[in-house]
Design an enzyme around this catalytic site. Sequence first.
Site, short mmCIF file in Angstrom:
data_model
loop_
_atom_site.label_atom_id
_atom_site.label_comp_id
_atom_site.label_asym_id
_atom_site.label_seq_id
_atom_site.Cartn_x
_atom_site.Cartn_y
_atom_site.Cartn_z
N LYS A 35 -39.58 45.68 -51.84
CA LYS A 35 -40.90 45.47 -51.52
C LYS A 35 -41.64 46.10 -52.61
O LYS A 35 -42.21 47.34 -52.76
CB LYS A 35 -41.21 46.22 -50.17
CG LYS A 35 -42.75 45.97 -49.85
CD LYS A 35 -42.96 44.68 -48.89
CE LYS A 35 -44.57 44.64 -48.41
NZ LYS A 35 -44.84 43.26 -47.97
N GLU A 107 -39.92 41.06 -51.53
CA GLU A 107 -40.96 40.58 -50.53
C GLU A 107 -42.44 40.81 -50.93
O GLU A 107 -42.78 41.98 -51.21
CB GLU A 107 -40.78 41.15 -49.02
CG GLU A 107 -41.57 40.64 -48.10
CD GLU A 107 -41.64 41.39 -46.74
OE1 GLU A 107 -42.51 41.24 -45.96
OE2 GLU A 107 -40.79 42.36 -46.59
#
Length: 235
Positions: A35, A107
């Site tokens: 992330k 992500e």
Amino acid sequence: MVVVTGTDTGVGKTVATAAVAAAAQAAGLRVAVVKPGQTGTAEGGPTDIDVVTRLASPHTSRTLASYPEPLAPLAAARVAGMPPLELYEAVDAIRAEAEKHDLVLVEGAGGLLVPMGVRPSGEAWTVADLATALGAQTIVVSRAGLGTLNHTALTLEALDRRGVPAKVVLGAWPAEPELVHWANLTELVPHLVGAVPDGAGQMEPGVFRRSAPGWLTPALYGVLDDWRVWADEAG
């Protein structure tokens, strides 16, 4: 390396990322989930990486930069007076994980063109820029309901203009789909490589991991190979 983006915030990117990670690991791959920019940490809830770790338990999961306010990462960095994430620092960190894993899922935050951080020049960069710099394929997570065709088409067009290959996953297929959901599914099938059921993020992790391959096509390490059969079962 595969970048997971969305048509908007709240479309189910995190659970879709977890589903791909779970299916890939069931297929025997060593998976990392990264992330780049997590925001909203001051709210005290689980982070996106916390959710992915609980549901899929990838071999590696990491967040590169975290910010307190629930804003776009670059805006959150500026509001907090914290250093923004530099594009090539993110690229280097992701490539380092790719050397140690069979699959790296990255992500994004919000939609494709949300400002994530800065380049060395000081200009903002987006998830689209990250996908281009990595030479990565992209998964676009879309809503199932009204409005998704336009948002999905705009996102796919933006990626196509950058030469980034992309496919679509529906992030929250409803338990009781209506006409609009079936109509959207029909339009999106040429691009579709998965459909995650609404509420999948609340499943017990073992059930989630066993179920995930059935939501995804072989392109994402799943076993869903006929949308007509899937639609009959889902209906």
